[in-house]
Design a protein around this motif. Structure first.
Motif, PDB file in Angstrom:
ATOM      1  N   LEU A 157      -0.362 116.472  43.856  1.00 51.61           N
ATOM      2  CA  LEU A 157      -0.864 116.374  42.489  1.00 51.61           C
ATOM      3  C   LEU A 157      -0.960 117.758  41.846  1.00 51.61           C
ATOM      4  CD1 LEU A 157      -2.121 114.759  40.159  1.00 51.61           C
ATOM      5  CD2 LEU A 157      -4.331 114.976  41.311  1.00 51.61           C
ATOM      6  N   HIS A 158      -1.433 118.756  42.594  1.00 48.96           N
ATOM      7  CA  HIS A 158      -1.578 120.112  42.068  1.00 48.96           C
ATOM      8  C   HIS A 158      -0.211 120.715  41.718  1.00 48.96           C
ATOM      9  CE1 HIS A 158      -3.183 124.117  41.477  1.00 48.96           C
ATOM     10  NE2 HIS A 158      -2.373 124.601  42.409  1.00 48.96           N
ATOM     11  N   TRP A 172       3.753 122.042  37.270  1.00 51.34           N
ATOM     12  CA  TRP A 172       5.102 121.845  36.733  1.00 51.34           C
ATOM     13  C   TRP A 172       5.085 121.487  35.253  1.00 51.34           C
ATOM     14  CZ3 TRP A 172       7.412 116.688  35.936  1.00 51.34           C
ATOM     15  CH2 TRP A 172       8.724 116.772  35.460  1.00 51.34           C
ATOM     16  N   ILE A 173       4.133 120.665  34.819  1.00 51.45           N
ATOM     17  CA  ILE A 173       4.164 120.182  33.436  1.00 51.45           C
ATOM     18  C   ILE A 173       3.369 121.052  32.471  1.00 51.45           C
ATOM     19  CG2 ILE A 173       4.484 117.806  34.185  1.00 51.45           C
ATOM     20  CD1 ILE A 173       1.603 117.252  33.653  1.00 51.45           C
ATOM     21  N   GLY A 174       2.689 122.084  32.977  1.00 50.77           N
ATOM     22  CA  GLY A 174       1.907 122.940  32.092  1.00 50.77           C
ATOM     23  C   GLY A 174       2.799 123.798  31.194  1.00 50.77           C
ATOM     24  N   PHE A 177       5.013 111.223  31.933  1.00 51.50           N
ATOM     25  CA  PHE A 177       5.532 109.913  32.329  1.00 51.50           C
ATOM     26  C   PHE A 177       6.236 110.007  33.685  1.00 51.50           C
ATOM     27  CE2 PHE A 177       9.268 107.112  32.418  1.00 51.50           C
ATOM     28  CZ  PHE A 177       8.688 105.869  32.256  1.00 51.50           C
ATOM     29  N   ALA A 178       7.094 111.016  33.849  1.00 53.02           N
ATOM     30  CA  ALA A 178       7.811 111.186  35.112  1.00 53.02           C
ATOM     31  C   ALA A 178       6.852 111.521  36.257  1.00 53.02           C
ATOM     32  CB  ALA A 178       8.869 112.281  34.970  1.00 53.02           C
ATOM     33  N   THR A 179       5.849 112.355  35.970  1.00 49.72           N
ATOM     34  CA  THR A 179       4.874 112.732  36.996  1.00 49.72           C
ATOM     35  C   THR A 179       4.099 111.534  37.501  1.00 49.72           C
ATOM     36  OG1 THR A 179       4.621 114.956  36.072  1.00 49.72           O
ATOM     37  CG2 THR A 179       2.824 114.138  37.454  1.00 49.72           C
ATOM     38  N   GLU A 180       3.623 110.714  36.573  1.00 51.40           N
ATOM     39  CA  GLU A 180       2.872 109.526  36.980  1.00 51.40           C
ATOM     40  C   GLU A 180       3.772 108.558  37.752  1.00 51.40           C
ATOM     41  OE1 GLU A 180      -0.162 109.299  36.943  1.00 51.40           O
ATOM     42  OE2 GLU A 180      -1.096 110.173  35.173  1.00 51.40           O
ATOM     43  N   GLY A 181       5.054 108.508  37.367  1.00 57.18           N
ATOM     44  CA  GLY A 181       5.974 107.658  38.113  1.00 57.18           C
ATOM     45  C   GLY A 181       6.147 108.122  39.543  1.00 57.18           C
ATOM     46  N   LEU A 182       6.271 109.428  39.741  1.00 62.44           N
ATOM     47  CA  LEU A 182       6.394 109.962  41.096  1.00 62.44           C
ATOM     48  C   LEU A 182       5.121 109.730  41.907  1.00 62.44           C
ATOM     49  CD1 LEU A 182       8.195 113.354  40.328  1.00 62.44           C
ATOM     50  CD2 LEU A 182       9.173 111.378  41.501  1.00 62.44           C
TER      51      LEU A 182
END
Length: 485
Positions: A367-368, A373-375, A387-392
């Motif tokens: 998660l960290h 990555w998305i910051g 969206f992609a992060t939550e999917g992973l």
């Protein structure tokens, strides 16, 4: 041929294994994933967020910015072997105990065994087929609408397992295949979860964890729900009609005879029979049981224990109405439970993957890494990356409530810096998990449904990936448009 062994004189030729035989079973795939996660605990740094009690959610939630590396907890061979066992009763992952779901599946199997022994279901299927001749395809949108309604309102998921053994024989009897029956239920309920509106296990918990009312973003979610349902219905109906017109085009065509023998094994003996008064009462009890289950879950807060008790009571009631006797009743119940024993075992095996990750302390590490990555992205890039992060993450934590509590306290505040409203972060979360939970091998609903439907996992992947791509494009386009407007 050079790649075939020479036959031994006088011996029957040994057939080469088919592609289906060579592909590993769900048990092997899930155990391999447990081993893979255990290996990652030796490679990835262990870490944890600080957690605080959230009284509204009744769970501990991670605190943003508090991640720190902790002592490693690599998982060894004994941990790998213990993971499926612990997966049955471990509550640390924030999801329902696998033993609860597994017992529910076994009790449902026993209930269906008793109902099938009465002959009511198979005779009823014959009567339905006679009345629906020429109109069978309209079952699909109606049923998918009902399941989508359950998904969007109360997160209908594990409880759908009870419906597969009811609808699969009907779908096969009218000329479709087992994969169509699985798709009607799983995709129907799945698109409802994807477009959750008042779902307490997805929208409400995620919104609470993000610090906003769950009504924010409702209009966008309704649009996604409506468009997603239309896409799913068109996709499933197109496949189903193609199979009915040409059974050889079915993705499970080689299993047609086996599935018909399994799901319609009592059909011939009931083809010309008329429903008796007792059987009509049994069918009323049968339908009322499912209505009571939905009512109890949606309005009374029932879960696996209460639902199991309901099906046990209904099995006893059916046995009394059929007046089948004590030994035939118990034999029918045990035989029905035995039919779903493999499903119950695979559910616990799937839970073992999450157990290994938590014990190895790599869940927060993953998660960290995604948080970093998305910051710093633009608002459109951020919402799609979210969206992609939550999917992973949902591939690792398939529970909607569990993932909401884990990820929203960390990722929702990041959306403020990217200029993205938090309700879009919630929508990105629920659409992503709604899509990935159509294939997640750690999800009891997926592995259980495919086991009940006798649909190999790789065949399901071939069927579902184009639909998942369409739903992902719909979700990403809707999120991007909402950011820009």
């Amino acid at each position: 041929m050079a790649n075939q062994a020479e036959p031994i004189a006088g011996a029957a030729p040994v057939p080469l294994p088919s592609a289906q035989d060579r592909f590993p079973t769900a048990y092997t795939i899930l155990f391999a994933l447990i081993v893979l996660m255990a290996a990652l605990t030796w490679l990835l740094p262990a870490g944890q967020y600080e957690r605080v009690a959230n009284e509204a959610l009744g769970k501990d939630t991670p605190v943003p910015g508090t991640y720190q590396v902790v002592d490693a907890a690599p998982q060894g061979a004994l941990d790998v072997l213990m993971a499926p066992i612990t997966g049955f009763y471990n509550q640390a992952t924030g999801v329902a105990n696998a033993i609860d779901v597994s017992l529910f599946v076994l009790v449902v199997g026993g209930f269906l065994g008793v109902v099938n022994a009465s002959g009511a279901i198979n005779t009823g299927i014959e009567r339905v087929m006679l009345r629906m001749q020429g109109r069978e395809k309209w079952m699909i949108p109606v049923l998918m609408l009902l399941f989508a309604a359950g998904g969007t309102t109360y997160g209908m998921a594990e409880e759908t397992l009870a419906f597969y053994v009811l609808l699969l024989p009907l779908m096969i009897a009218v000329g479709y295949d087992a994969l169509t029956g699985v798709a009607v239920i799983m995709v129907g309920a799945g698109v409802g979860v994807l477009g959750s509106t008042i779902n307490p296990f997805s929208t409400a918990i995620a919104s609470n964890a993000a610090g906003i009312p769950f009504t924010q973003g409702m209009a966008l979610r309704l649009v996604i729900l409506a468009l997603g349902w239309l896409i799913c219905v068109a996709y499933v109906m197109r496949y189903a009609e193609r199979v009915r017109q040409d059974p050889s085009r079915s993705l499970v065509a080689d299993l047609k005879a086996s599935n018909e023998a399994h799901f319609l094994r009592h059909r011939e003996s009931h083809r010309d029979q008329v429903l008796t008064g007792r059987q009509q009462i049994i069918l009323v009890l049968f339908g009322a049981t499912f209505v009571a289950m939905v009512w109890g879950v949606a309005l009374r807060g029932w879960w696996m224990a209460e639902m199991s008790a309901l099906f046990l009571a209904s099995a006893i009631a059916v046995g009394l109405v059929a007046w089948m006797g004590e030994k035939p009743f118990t034999n029918a119940f045990v035989d029905g439970a035995r039919d779903l024993l493999g499903v119950a075992l695979v559910i616990g095996l799937a839970r073992g993957i999450v157990v290994i990750m938590d014990q190895g302390k790599i869940t927060d590490t993953i998660l960290h890494a995604l948080e970093g990555w998305i910051g710093g992205m633009s608002n459109v890039a951020f919402v799609n990356a979210l969206f992609a992060t939550e999917g992973l993450l949902s591939l690792l934590v398939p529970s909607t409530s569990g993932l909401a509590v884990l990820s929203m306290p960390i990722l929702a505040p990041l959306s403020d810096f990217a200029g993205v409203p938090r309700d879009l972060a919630v929508t990105a979360f629920q659409t992503a998990i709604g899509i990935t939970n159509l294939v997640t091998p750690t999800y009891a609903v997926v592995v259980g449904a495919l086991a009940i439907g006798r649909v190999p996992y790789q065949r399901w992947l071939r069927f579902i990936w184009p639909l998942m791509l369409m739903l992902a494009l719909l979700s990403m386009a809707s999120l991007s448009a909402a950011v820009l407007l």
